[in-house]
Design a protein around this motif. Structure first.
Motif, PDB file in Angstrom:
ATOM      1  N   THR A  92      -5.394   1.250  10.493  1.00 17.49           N
ATOM      2  CA  THR A  92      -5.932  -0.038  10.043  1.00 17.49           C
ATOM      3  C   THR A  92      -5.033  -0.734   9.034  1.00 17.49           C
ATOM      4  N   CYS A  93      -4.043   0.006   8.483  1.00 14.89           N
ATOM      5  CA  CYS A  93      -3.272  -0.555   7.373  1.00 14.89           C
ATOM      6  C   CYS A  93      -1.778  -0.283   7.482  1.00 14.89           C
ATOM      7  N   ALA A  94      -1.318   0.241   8.617  1.00 13.55           N
ATOM      8  CA  ALA A  94       0.088   0.653   8.746  1.00 13.55           C
ATOM      9  C   ALA A  94       1.054  -0.474   8.425  1.00 13.55           C
ATOM     10  N   ASP A  95       0.682  -1.704   8.747  1.00 18.70           N
ATOM     11  CA  ASP A  95       1.581  -2.833   8.505  1.00 18.70           C
ATOM     12  C   ASP A  95       1.762  -3.125   7.021  1.00 18.70           C
ATOM     13  N   GLU A  96       0.850  -2.613   6.172  1.00 15.89           N
ATOM     14  CA  GLU A  96       0.934  -2.835   4.732  1.00 15.89           C
ATOM     15  C   GLU A  96       1.538  -1.643   3.986  1.00 15.89           C
ATOM     16  N   VAL A  97       1.690  -0.503   4.659  1.00 15.20           N
ATOM     17  CA  VAL A  97       2.151   0.727   4.001  1.00 15.20           C
ATOM     18  C   VAL A  97       3.654   0.676   3.763  1.00 15.20           C
ATOM     19  N   ARG A  98       4.052   1.017   2.530  1.00 15.14           N
ATOM     20  CA  ARG A  98       5.475   1.031   2.174  1.00 15.14           C
ATOM     21  C   ARG A  98       5.922   2.380   1.583  1.00 15.14           C
ATOM     22  N   SER A  99       4.980   3.305   1.395  1.00 20.26           N
ATOM     23  CA  SER A  99       5.333   4.637   0.899  1.00 20.26           C
ATOM     24  C   SER A  99       4.129   5.542   1.060  1.00 20.26           C
ATOM     25  N   PHE A 100       4.358   6.841   0.840  1.00 15.83           N
ATOM     26  CA  PHE A 100       3.294   7.840   0.926  1.00 15.83           C
ATOM     27  C   PHE A 100       3.331   8.738  -0.305  1.00 15.83           C
ATOM     28  N   ASP A 124       3.200   8.805  12.644  1.00 17.52           N
ATOM     29  CA  ASP A 124       3.559   8.108  13.879  1.00 17.52           C
ATOM     30  C   ASP A 124       3.390   6.587  13.793  1.00 17.52           C
ATOM     31  N   PRO A 125       2.302   6.058  13.204  1.00 18.54           N
ATOM     32  CA  PRO A 125       2.147   4.594  13.161  1.00 18.54           C
ATOM     33  C   PRO A 125       3.225   3.871  12.357  1.00 18.54           C
ATOM     34  N   VAL A 126       3.979   4.605  11.525  1.00 18.15           N
ATOM     35  CA  VAL A 126       5.027   3.967  10.714  1.00 18.15           C
ATOM     36  C   VAL A 126       6.402   4.561  10.991  1.00 18.15           C
ATOM     37  N   ALA A 127       6.553   5.254  12.104  1.00 17.25           N
ATOM     38  CA  ALA A 127       7.813   5.941  12.391  1.00 17.25           C
ATOM     39  C   ALA A 127       8.924   4.996  12.804  1.00 17.25           C
ATOM     40  N   PHE A 128       8.576   3.791  13.261  1.00 21.34           N
ATOM     41  CA  PHE A 128       9.588   2.846  13.740  1.00 21.34           C
ATOM     42  C   PHE A 128       9.314   1.459  13.167  1.00 21.34           C
ATOM     43  N   THR A 129       9.504   1.331  11.869  1.00 24.45           N
ATOM     44  CA  THR A 129       9.295   0.049  11.202  1.00 24.45           C
ATOM     45  C   THR A 129      10.606  -0.627  10.815  1.00 24.45           C
ATOM     46  N   GLY A 130      11.692   0.146  10.793  1.00 24.24           N
ATOM     47  CA  GLY A 130      12.958  -0.384  10.303  1.00 24.24           C
ATOM     48  C   GLY A 130      13.028  -0.465   8.798  1.00 24.24           C
ATOM     49  N   LEU A 131      11.945  -0.072   8.108  1.00 23.78           N
ATOM     50  CA  LEU A 131      11.894  -0.144   6.649  1.00 23.78           C
ATOM     51  C   LEU A 131      12.397   1.151   6.020  1.00 23.78           C
ATOM     52  N   THR A 132      12.691   1.085   4.734  1.00 28.42           N
ATOM     53  CA  THR A 132      12.954   2.281   3.939  1.00 28.42           C
ATOM     54  C   THR A 132      11.649   2.685   3.279  1.00 28.42           C
ATOM     55  N   MET A 133      11.221   3.945   3.465  1.00 27.14           N
ATOM     56  CA  MET A 133       9.876   4.345   3.066  1.00 27.14           C
ATOM     57  C   MET A 133       9.889   5.716   2.386  1.00 27.14           C
ATOM     58  N   VAL A 169       0.833  -1.206   0.000  1.00 25.27           N
ATOM     59  CA  VAL A 169       0.000   0.000   0.000  1.00 25.27           C
ATOM     60  C   VAL A 169       0.868   1.257   0.000  1.00 25.27           C
ATOM     61  N   ASN A 170       0.458   2.229  -0.798  1.00 22.50           N
ATOM     62  CA  ASN A 170       0.957   3.596  -0.713  1.00 22.50           C
ATOM     63  C   ASN A 170      -0.166   4.406  -0.089  1.00 22.50           C
ATOM     64  N   PHE A 171       0.151   5.210   0.924  1.00 23.09           N
ATOM     65  CA  PHE A 171      -0.909   5.941   1.629  1.00 23.09           C
ATOM     66  C   PHE A 171      -0.959   7.389   1.165  1.00 23.09           C
TER      67      PHE A 171
END
Length: 307
Positions: free
Chosen positions: A218-226, A254-263, A197-199
């Motif tokens: 509801t979808c932060a775990d699926e988000v990979r970009s904005f 905030d819900p994706v601030a600490f995922t360890g991913l590159t976003m 998902v891109n948000f």
């Protein structure tokens, strides 16, 4: 019985003879590696070269391609044609990198349910793979889409994307896929690491008049970009640059601030509400710089040590 023995016996009785449980250390959260990018889209009235030069001058190190530019003949020319060979994308990426800009996302320019959707999306993935662009963006029609067909096509395209080390990301665009929750339901059903998902918070508020903050949870775990755009409903409905609308970007990220991913955070709209858009590219440069600086402040606050 001394005082210590008495207290120990009382504690044992109160806890059923169990020793108190010690708090366990929580796993350390790794900050998300946000890549603040500017799309070439806000510079669509000007040539692509001027867009790239302006984005670099505005302090960006990341760029997103999209979608067309006026190259001086009053005709809008695609940044990269849908049927262009992968080598053309590789050349454009080299051009960006020579300026010090790393491309992180590109538009597909086609709805997933379109008749030529699979062909175009496949070629976009090939282009992105050749150019080293990590994400290809798509979205549905504002009136809705065929969910079953999306799942079928994304399942097939996920395999192509994996072979070329590319993520296919889908964002909100009104209709049945107007929320992140709806997009994530599709990507979860596809269940492929290369389809995510891109948000686009601005689109959630604009098309559906829904608050995007509960939606992203509801979808932060699926988000990979904005796709970064803000929106105002007052005093008139209008998209705008981040921090100039009604969306709280601290709560958004905030819900994706600490995922360890590159976003990637790709600025799609950088303009100020209520006032005319700049007539000069220098005016766009100034707004691009403001958007970058705003997002940098938000991220610095969210990821500050010890927070």
């Amino acid at each position: 019985m001394n005082r210590r023995t008495f207290l120990g016996a009382a504690l044992a009785t109160a806890t059923g003879g169990l020793r108190p449980r010690l708090a366990t250390a929580q796993p350390r959260r790794e900050p998300t590696k946000f890549q603040i990018a500017c799309m070439t889209l806000p510079y669509s009235r000007f040539p692509l070269k001027r867009a790239l030069d302006g984005i670099k001058a505005a302090g960006y190190t990341f760029v997103a391609w999209g979608t067309t530019h006026n190259e001086g003949d009053k005709k809008q020319t695609p940044v990269l044609a849908a049927d262009a060979p992968p080598e053309r994308a590789k050349e454009l990426a080299r051009r960006c990198r020579d300026l010090g800009l790393e491309p992180v996302l590109m538009f597909s320019g086609v709805y997933p349910e379109a008749k030529d959707g699979p062909t175009v999306l496949r070629n976009r993935i090939l282009q992105a793979g050749a150019a080293g662009v990590p994400q290809v963006l798509t979205f549905g029609h504002t009136k809705g889409g065929n969910r079953k067909l999306w799942v079928e096509r994304f399942t097939e395209l996920g395999l192509v994307a994996k072979d070329h080390n590319v993520l296919l990301v889908v964002k909100q665009h009104g209709g049945e896929t107007g929320t992140g929750e709806a997009c994530a339901a599709i990507t979860r059903e596809v269940n492929h690491a290369n389809v995510k998902v891109n948000f686009d918070a601005g689109n959630v508020l604009d098309y559906l008049n829904k608050d995007p903050i509960p939606d992203i949870k509801t979808c932060a775990d699926e988000v990979r970009s904005f796709c970064i755009k803000d929106h105002r409903n007052w005093p008139k409905s209008e998209d705008c640059g981040p921090g100039l609308g009604e969306i709280d970007h601290y709560k958004l990220l905030d819900p994706v601030a600490f995922t360890g991913l590159t976003m990637p955070l790709a600025c799609e709209n950088i303009f100020a509400p209520l006032v005319p858009r700049p007539e000069s590219p220098e005016g766009v440069d100034a707004l691009a710089r403001r958007a970058r600086e705003f997002l940098e402040l938000v991220i610095a606050g969210l990821q500050r040590p010890g927070r």
